[in-house]
Design a protein around this motif. Structure first.
Motif, mmCIF file in Angstrom:
data_model
loop_
_atom_site.group_PDB
_atom_site.id
_atom_site.type_symbol
_atom_site.label_atom_id
_atom_site.label_comp_id
_atom_site.label_asym_id
_atom_site.label_seq_id
_atom_site.Cartn_x
_atom_site.Cartn_y
_atom_site.Cartn_z
ATOM 1 N N CYS A 77 0.843 -1.189 0.000
ATOM 2 C CA CYS A 77 0.000 0.000 0.000
ATOM 3 C C CYS A 77 0.882 1.243 0.000
ATOM 4 N N ASP A 78 0.241 2.397 -0.180
ATOM 5 C CA ASP A 78 0.922 3.680 -0.022
ATOM 6 C C ASP A 78 0.684 4.181 1.398
ATOM 7 N N ALA A 79 1.678 4.843 1.976
ATOM 8 C CA ALA A 79 1.510 5.534 3.258
ATOM 9 C C ALA A 79 1.577 7.028 2.975
ATOM 10 N N VAL A 80 0.435 7.710 3.140
ATOM 11 C CA VAL A 80 0.301 9.116 2.754
ATOM 12 C C VAL A 80 0.222 9.984 4.010
ATOM 13 N N VAL A 81 1.090 10.977 4.092
ATOM 14 C CA VAL A 81 1.109 11.884 5.236
ATOM 15 C C VAL A 81 -0.053 12.869 5.114
ATOM 16 N N LEU A 82 -0.819 13.035 6.199
ATOM 17 C CA LEU A 82 -1.983 13.913 6.189
ATOM 18 C C LEU A 82 -1.703 15.275 6.811
ATOM 19 N N GLU A 83 -0.663 15.367 7.618
ATOM 20 C CA GLU A 83 -0.229 16.633 8.201
ATOM 21 C C GLU A 83 1.263 16.491 8.486
ATOM 22 N N THR A 84 1.931 17.592 8.739
ATOM 23 C CA THR A 84 3.369 17.522 8.986
ATOM 24 C C THR A 84 3.677 16.447 10.023
ATOM 25 N N SER A 85 4.542 15.505 9.661
ATOM 26 C CA SER A 85 4.761 14.311 10.483
ATOM 27 C C SER A 85 6.238 13.978 10.605
ATOM 28 N N TYR A 86 6.559 13.302 11.724
ATOM 29 C CA TYR A 86 7.918 12.864 12.028
ATOM 30 C C TYR A 86 7.867 11.385 12.410
ATOM 31 N N PHE A 87 8.959 10.671 12.131
ATOM 32 C CA PHE A 87 8.951 9.225 12.322
ATOM 33 C C PHE A 87 10.271 8.725 12.897
ATOM 34 N N CYS A 88 10.195 7.551 13.552
ATOM 35 C CA CYS A 88 11.380 6.740 13.818
ATOM 36 C C CYS A 88 11.378 5.631 12.770
ATOM 37 N N ARG A 89 12.472 5.519 12.053
ATOM 38 C CA ARG A 89 12.610 4.488 11.026
ATOM 39 C C ARG A 89 13.443 3.351 11.606
ATOM 40 N N PHE A 90 12.831 2.144 11.676
ATOM 41 C CA PHE A 90 13.516 0.961 12.189
ATOM 42 C C PHE A 90 13.954 0.086 11.023
ATOM 43 N N SER A 91 15.242 -0.096 10.863
ATOM 44 C CA SER A 91 15.735 -1.043 9.860
ATOM 45 C C SER A 91 15.217 -2.429 10.214
ATOM 46 N N PHE A 92 14.445 -3.042 9.314
ATOM 47 C CA PHE A 92 13.862 -4.333 9.674
ATOM 48 C C PHE A 92 14.900 -5.453 9.752
ATOM 49 N N PRO A 93 15.877 -5.517 8.852
ATOM 50 C CA PRO A 93 16.905 -6.541 9.034
ATOM 51 C C PRO A 93 17.620 -6.427 10.381
ATOM 52 N N ALA A 94 17.880 -5.188 10.819
ATOM 53 C CA ALA A 94 18.576 -4.994 12.091
ATOM 54 C C ALA A 94 17.694 -5.364 13.270
ATOM 55 N N ILE A 95 16.421 -4.948 13.216
ATOM 56 C CA ILE A 95 15.541 -5.255 14.345
ATOM 57 C C ILE A 95 15.227 -6.752 14.383
ATOM 58 N N SER A 96 15.202 -7.410 13.235
ATOM 59 C CA SER A 96 15.000 -8.866 13.209
ATOM 60 C C SER A 96 16.179 -9.585 13.850
ATOM 61 N N ALA A 97 17.394 -9.102 13.563
ATOM 62 C CA ALA A 97 18.586 -9.706 14.171
ATOM 63 C C ALA A 97 18.568 -9.520 15.676
ATOM 64 N N LEU A 98 18.148 -8.330 16.122
ATOM 65 C CA LEU A 98 18.055 -8.072 17.555
ATOM 66 C C LEU A 98 16.987 -8.952 18.191
ATOM 67 N N ALA A 99 15.868 -9.132 17.488
ATOM 68 C CA ALA A 99 14.765 -9.943 18.009
ATOM 69 C C ALA A 99 15.165 -11.403 18.185
ATOM 70 N N SER A 100 16.112 -11.878 17.373
ATOM 71 C CA SER A 100 16.569 -13.264 17.505
ATOM 72 C C SER A 100 17.281 -13.490 18.828
ATOM 73 N N ARG A 101 17.790 -12.390 19.429
ATOM 74 C CA ARG A 101 18.449 -12.494 20.732
ATOM 75 C C ARG A 101 17.521 -12.067 21.864
ATOM 76 N N MET A 102 16.362 -11.503 21.507
ATOM 77 C CA MET A 102 15.398 -11.031 22.505
ATOM 78 C C MET A 102 14.018 -11.576 22.146
ATOM 79 N N PRO A 103 13.659 -12.741 22.633
ATOM 80 C CA PRO A 103 12.368 -13.346 22.279
ATOM 81 C C PRO A 103 11.175 -12.431 22.551
ATOM 82 N N LYS A 104 11.250 -11.620 23.596
ATOM 83 C CA LYS A 104 10.123 -10.737 23.905
ATOM 84 C C LYS A 104 9.956 -9.656 22.845
#
Length: 252
Positions: free
Chosen positions: A117-144
């Motif tokens: 899908c497209d993600a369309v900004v509706l008003e001025t917005s700010y984000f945290c961008r999580f690299s999914f490969p990196a967070i997946s690697a971290l998740a492999s060491r943190m089951p929670k």
């Protein structure tokens, strides 16, 4: 003296999540409770400096990602409002959901490995961008952390459940407002005072209703004393009655 109506939210006060500091996580971070409960603080998780990037501002109408873009990251809304949409072969747009501060966008790209899908900004917005490969690697060491990713994905699927049944227009509208109230509350904002910064057209598209029907339903709810409404500023006056009206859709 302020000219603002008592009890109504100032629309210039765009909710922004707390950024935390060198030790504390953002107050509404989707992963902070998981990391803290596992015994990690921000100092112990130096990896976060690698896998998290603050991005923005994005202006109204800009795309955070587009359909079929390669899936590389998920995004947490720090401030602002975003809608996700699909567009059919005839160019007709269908609103799939709205995302508020503290919520995560892009999880539905995990399996196909591209955004559906497209993600369309509706008003001025700010984000945290999580690299999914990196967070997946971290998740492999943190089951929670891995469990939290599954929980967020499950929650996203649940957001569409109120549209799956043959509910009346009034029930859908009530469920939409209750859902927004609960989600704002979960991120630490007011559950009672809402700012509907999405258009009536977008709300109608999401609920499979005409925009005129959305306006009529909101007026009817105001006349019944369920809400107070001034432009895009909405106050829930009778949360119990509104929740009772929405129950059949929410429990579907």
């Amino acid at each position: 003296m302020s000219s603002k109506t008592p009890g109504i939210v100032d629309p210039s006060r765009n909710p922004m999540v707390d950024d935390g500091d060198e030790v504390r996580f953002c107050s509404t971070c989707a992963f902070s409770n998981v990391c803290i409960s596992a015994g990690y603080d921000k100092v112990a998780l130096g990896e976060l400096h690698v896998l998290v990037e603050h991005v923005g501002p994005f202006r109204a109408g800009e795309r955070l990602f587009r359909t079929r873009d390669p899936f590389k990251a998920i995004y947490a809304v720090r401030g602002g409002l975003v809608k996700t949409v699909s567009v059919d072969v005839d160019g007709k747009e269908q609103v799939l959901g709205f995302y508020l501060p503290g919520e995560v966008i892009g999880l539905n790209g995990i399996y196909p490995e591209h955004y559906p899908c497209d993600a369309v900004v509706l008003e001025t917005s700010y984000f945290c961008r999580f690299s999914f490969p990196a967070i997946s690697a971290l998740a492999s060491r943190m089951p929670k952390l891995q469990q939290q990713l599954f929980r967020l994905l499950s929650k996203e699927l649940a957001l569409t459940s109120m549209l799956a049944g043959d509910h009346s227009a009034e029930v859908r509208m009530a469920a939409f407002l209750v859902d927004l109230s609960d989600r704002f509350g979960a991120s630490g904002f007011s559950e009672r005072h809402l700012v509907l910064n999405m258009s009536r057209i977008d709300i109608g598209n999401y609920l499979r209703l005409a925009s005129e029907t959305v306006s009529r339903l909101l007026t009817h709810m105001r006349e019944r004393g369920l809400i107070r409404l001034e432009g895009r500023q909405l106050e829930i006056l009778d949360g119990k009655a509104l929740r009772m009206l929405a129950r059949s859709a929410i429990e579907h």
